[in-house]
Every structure is written in C-alpha cells, then in structure tokens.
Write an enzyme that holds these catalytic residues in place. Structure first.
Site, PDB file in Angstrom:
ATOM      1  N   GLY A 153      20.094  53.589  52.296  1.00  0.00           N
ATOM      2  CA  GLY A 153      20.750  53.259  51.025  1.00  0.00           C
ATOM      3  C   GLY A 153      20.676  51.765  50.734  1.00  0.00           C
ATOM      4  O   GLY A 153      20.268  50.964  51.586  1.00  0.00           O
ATOM      5  N   GLN A 154      21.078  51.404  49.526  1.00  0.00           N
ATOM      6  CA  GLN A 154      21.003  49.996  49.107  1.00  0.00           C
ATOM      7  C   GLN A 154      21.792  49.084  50.041  1.00  0.00           C
ATOM      8  O   GLN A 154      21.290  48.062  50.523  1.00  0.00           O
ATOM      9  CB  GLN A 154      21.598  49.835  47.706  1.00  0.00           C
ATOM     10  CG  GLN A 154      20.938  50.631  46.622  1.00  0.00           C
ATOM     11  CD  GLN A 154      21.455  50.187  45.277  1.00  0.00           C
ATOM     12  OE1 GLN A 154      21.003  49.189  44.731  1.00  0.00           O
ATOM     13  NE2 GLN A 154      22.406  50.916  44.725  1.00  0.00           N
ATOM     14  N   ASP A 179      24.799  63.720  59.784  1.00  0.00           N
ATOM     15  CA  ASP A 179      24.907  64.314  58.450  1.00  0.00           C
ATOM     16  C   ASP A 179      26.384  64.377  58.047  1.00  0.00           C
ATOM     17  O   ASP A 179      27.172  65.099  58.666  1.00  0.00           O
ATOM     18  CB  ASP A 179      24.288  65.718  58.452  1.00  0.00           C
ATOM     19  CG  ASP A 179      24.207  66.286  57.036  1.00  0.00           C
ATOM     20  OD1 ASP A 179      24.826  65.704  56.108  1.00  0.00           O
ATOM     21  OD2 ASP A 179      23.527  67.315  56.851  1.00  0.00           O
ATOM     22  N   THR A 199      26.363  59.314  45.890  1.00  0.00           N
ATOM     23  CA  THR A 199      26.466  58.338  44.804  1.00  0.00           C
ATOM     24  C   THR A 199      25.878  58.819  43.471  1.00  0.00           C
ATOM     25  O   THR A 199      25.775  58.036  42.526  1.00  0.00           O
ATOM     26  CB  THR A 199      25.773  57.015  45.198  1.00  0.00           C
ATOM     27  OG1 THR A 199      24.423  57.309  45.558  1.00  0.00           O
ATOM     28  CG2 THR A 199      26.471  56.333  46.353  1.00  0.00           C
ATOM     29  N   THR A 246      34.745  52.166  45.032  1.00  0.00           N
ATOM     30  CA  THR A 246      34.109  51.910  43.740  1.00  0.00           C
ATOM     31  C   THR A 246      35.101  51.602  42.623  1.00  0.00           C
ATOM     32  O   THR A 246      36.256  52.044  42.673  1.00  0.00           O
ATOM     33  CB  THR A 246      33.278  53.158  43.337  1.00  0.00           C
ATOM     34  OG1 THR A 246      32.827  53.022  41.993  1.00  0.00           O
ATOM     35  CG2 THR A 246      34.098  54.438  43.421  1.00  0.00           C
ATOM     36  N   ASP A 247      34.620  50.901  41.628  1.00  0.00           N
ATOM     37  CA  ASP A 247      35.370  50.674  40.388  1.00  0.00           C
ATOM     38  C   ASP A 247      35.662  51.990  39.659  1.00  0.00           C
ATOM     39  O   ASP A 247      36.585  52.060  38.854  1.00  0.00           O
ATOM     40  CB  ASP A 247      34.559  49.744  39.466  1.00  0.00           C
ATOM     41  CG  ASP A 247      33.123  50.203  39.274  1.00  0.00           C
ATOM     42  OD1 ASP A 247      32.510  50.684  40.249  1.00  0.00           O
ATOM     43  OD2 ASP A 247      32.599  50.085  38.152  1.00  0.00           O
ATOM     44  N   TYR A 276      32.901  62.093  40.865  1.00  0.00           N
ATOM     45  CA  TYR A 276      32.517  61.051  41.836  1.00  0.00           C
ATOM     46  C   TYR A 276      33.697  60.110  42.085  1.00  0.00           C
ATOM     47  O   TYR A 276      34.056  59.835  43.230  1.00  0.00           O
ATOM     48  CB  TYR A 276      31.305  60.279  41.307  1.00  0.00           C
ATOM     49  CG  TYR A 276      31.021  58.983  42.052  1.00  0.00           C
ATOM     50  CD1 TYR A 276      30.455  59.002  43.327  1.00  0.00           C
ATOM     51  CD2 TYR A 276      31.319  57.745  41.474  1.00  0.00           C
ATOM     52  CE1 TYR A 276      30.199  57.809  44.008  1.00  0.00           C
ATOM     53  CE2 TYR A 276      31.064  56.559  42.150  1.00  0.00           C
ATOM     54  CZ  TYR A 276      30.504  56.597  43.417  1.00  0.00           C
ATOM     55  OH  TYR A 276      30.252  55.411  44.084  1.00  0.00           O
ATOM     56  N   TRP A 303      28.763  48.344  40.169  1.00  0.00           N
ATOM     57  CA  TRP A 303      27.441  48.132  39.580  1.00  0.00           C
ATOM     58  C   TRP A 303      26.462  47.549  40.608  1.00  0.00           C
ATOM     59  O   TRP A 303      25.828  46.521  40.376  1.00  0.00           O
ATOM     60  CB  TRP A 303      27.553  47.211  38.364  1.00  0.00           C
ATOM     61  CG  TRP A 303      28.381  47.745  37.233  1.00  0.00           C
ATOM     62  CD1 TRP A 303      29.321  48.740  37.276  1.00  0.00           C
ATOM     63  CD2 TRP A 303      28.360  47.294  35.869  1.00  0.00           C
ATOM     64  NE1 TRP A 303      29.873  48.932  36.036  1.00  0.00           N
ATOM     65  CE2 TRP A 303      29.305  48.061  35.155  1.00  0.00           C
ATOM     66  CE3 TRP A 303      27.645  46.314  35.185  1.00  0.00           C
ATOM     67  CZ2 TRP A 303      29.541  47.888  33.786  1.00  0.00           C
ATOM     68  CZ3 TRP A 303      27.871  46.129  33.833  1.00  0.00           C
ATOM     69  CH2 TRP A 303      28.803  46.908  33.144  1.00  0.00           C
TER      70      TRP A 303
END
Ligand code: NAP
Length: 305
Positions: free
Chosen positions: A10-11, A36, A62, A101-102, A125, A150
């Site tokens: 992932g990022q 997993d 995500t 997350t926002d 989500y 973001w």
C-alpha cells in the site's frame, strides 16, 4: 526493539519502507497471503509470532465507493482486524499505531476538526474506520491512532496518479470544488510514524491517544488538481488544456464524502513535536520522484535528428 508493519504494497507501507527509522529498531513487513486481515485472529497470530514490541497497521480496505456494496469486507478489515491486533498487543505488551481517516466525520463543521469532535461517518468506509478506532481504543491503552486525509504517493491508487493519467488522455477535466481537505503525502505520514515509534522505543509513555496528521494547509479537489497540473507541466508531463470546477452534485459517487475534511493537527505538534510540510511542498517532492522514474522517450524517437 522490533517493529512489525502490517502491509507491504500500500501507499503508506511503501513509504514506511523508504523511511528513515531510528537506530535500534528492526522493522519487519508482511501482507497477504502470509497475513490476511480477513482472518483477523490468524493475522494477529502471525504478528504475535514475530514478538514485536511495536505494531503499525498500515493496511486497510480503502475502496471507499466499493465499500458501499461490500460492508462485510470493509468491517472485517477495518474493524475486526484492528480489534484483533489490539487484543494481541494487550496480551503481549506491544504498542499499536493504527491509521484512520477524515471520513469518520460528516464534514458539517465549519472549522477544522479536532480529535475529540464526535464522529458521524457518511459512508460505509467511514463507519468501518470509526468502528475500528473505537475497537482499538476500547481494547488497548498503548495505542496511537493517526487520522489522515487525501493520502497520495508515487505508487498505488490516488488522486495525483488519477489526475496525471486522465490529464494525459483528455483535453478537459471537471473536478469537484466544494469538498475541502488537506492533501497528505504518504511519505509525511510515514515520517510522523517514525517519530512516534522512535519516541515509544525510547521509553515515552505519555504520547498515546488519537491524533490528526495531515500536510499543512487545505484546498479543494479542484485546487489540488490545478496544483498537480501546474507542477506537472513544469516537469514535462502531459496536462489537459482546461480544468473546470464542479459541485459534488455534478459528480455523483456511491459513497458520500464530507464537504469539510480539514483536520486540526496542533495536538500531534504539541505532543510529538511533529509538523508535516505545506501540502504544496510535499506535492512538488512527490512529482519530482514521479518525474525521475517516468518512462523516457522511446529510443527511436530519442534518436531523431
Ligand atoms: N488513501 C487515502 O486517501 C486515505 C485517506 C485517509 C486515511 N487513509 C488510511 O491510511 C491508511 C493507509 O492507506 P493507503 O492509502 O496506504 O492504503 P492502500 O494504498 O489502499 O493500501 C491498502 C493496503 O491494505 C492491504 N489490504 C487490504 N485488505 C487486506 C487484507 N484483507 N489483508 C491484508 N492486507 C490487506 C492492501 O493489500 P492488497 O494490495 O493485497 O489489497 C494494501 O497493501 C489506511 O488505514 C487508510 O484507511 C487513507
């Protein structure tokens, strides 16, 4: 001290692999199929077997729009799995860094959100991430929850890469201009995590809790797109002739997004001494990296007189 990162591709996980870790920390990574998160207890057992003192959960479901029709998977990965990781950490004495997350907020607040503002997610989500936060908080005292917004990086799926792809394909683009937030480079979030892990490894026990962690400043998706294309043009990327601002109603998506995603990041600055760069500076750094790895002109083309 041993640190286990859940996630590899992932990022954020990718940027953690490039990050500068404090000396004395050894870092191990794992992802599917070894680990997993759809099988939370087995995943937690894989982490426990490595006997880490610190765990970073950099993996998540995500796909914001897909989650609307895949609630079970979103909750399994974003709530049940962090709950199992937190329970494992409680048993073994490890600390857990978990990312949120926002999108846990509804965006109705006219100012940046602070950590204690009530959550009110608009999407499956967001609800799954809010439930994951709550489970971590209830299960484990030694946790750090970092809410970010973001997120983008040179790898993976993100707005910067989507804009560059669409910008090369199309003359005109329409981009939503009534959702406000802070574009955040995954590299900056990774840097915050190294600071926090370094502090915990050095014995700090006073920095647990929930924190907002985003790049400095805010814009809209349209403003972000304009900055991407301005910077990308200077670096030789193909960009569209025109970018048009549109309201959210003109770009319907399965999941509703908050109009205001701005997160107040003063708490992480005061507790952990971490402040991320201005979003424009981090965008420029990301585009520099992307330009340096962009494919060069084909040999025949390059050889033309
Ligand atoms: N992206 C954003 O704009 C954004 C904004 C705010 C907060 N966040 C949060 O920031 C964190 C990092 O996000 P990111 O953008 O780095 O995510 P990402 O690039 O989408 O990567 C998610 C990672 O999670 C892994 N994963 C998904 N399901 C899994 C499962 N069942 N078992 C094991 N691994 C699984 C994926 O592996 P596969 O490749 O195998 O699927 C992938 O490596 C997440 O907690 C996210 O909620 C993201």
């Amino acid at each position: 001290m041993k640190l286990f990162v859940v996630g590899v591709s992932g990022q954020l996980a990718h940027e953690l692999q490039r990050a500068c870790w404090p000396s004395g920390l050894t870092v191990q990574y794992a992802e599917r199929p070894t680990l997993d998160l759809l099988r939370p207890d087995e995943a937690a057992a894989v982490v426990a077997a490595a006997r880490p003192q610190l765990v970073v959960n950099a993996a998540a479901y995500t796909a914001v729009d897909a989650a609307e029709s895949d609630r079970e998977t979103a909750f399994a990965v974003n709530c049940d799995a962090p709950a199992a990781l937190a329970a494992m950490c409680r048993t073994t004495g490890a600390a857990l860094i978990h990312i949120s997350t926002d999108y846990v907020f509804d965006g109705a607040k006219p100012a940046p959100y602070v950590e204690d503002d009530p959550v009110a997610p608009l999407s499956v989500y967001g609800a799954s991430k809010a439930a994951g936060e709550a489970a971590v908080r209830q299960t484990l005292g030694r946790h750090v929850i970092l809410r970010t917004s973001w997120l983008y990086s040179p790898v993976g799926h993100n707005f910067v890469k989507t804009m560059l792809r669409l910008g090369a394909e199309r003359d005109r683009l329409r981009v939503v201009d009534d959702q406000h937030g802070s574009p955040t480079a995954a590299a900056d979030l990774a840097a915050a995590i190294t600071v926090i892990c370094g502090g915990i490894a050095a014995g700090r026990e006073d920095g647990f809790g929930t924190f907002h962690c985003c790049c400095d400043g805010a814009t809209t998706w349209y403003g972000f797109a304009q900055a991407i294309f301005d910077d990308a043009r200077r670096r030789g990327f193909e960009t569209p002739a025109a970018v048009e601002p549109i309201p959210s109603e003109a770009y319907p998506t399965p999941a509703a997004r908050p109009r205001n995603s701005r997160l107040d990041c003063r708490k992480i600055a005061s507790v952990w001494g971490f402040t991320a760069p201005r979003w424009q500076d981090s965008l420029a750094a990301c585009l520099d990296r992307m330009a340096s790895t962009a494919p060069q002109p084909a040999a025949a083309e390059a050889a033309l007189p």
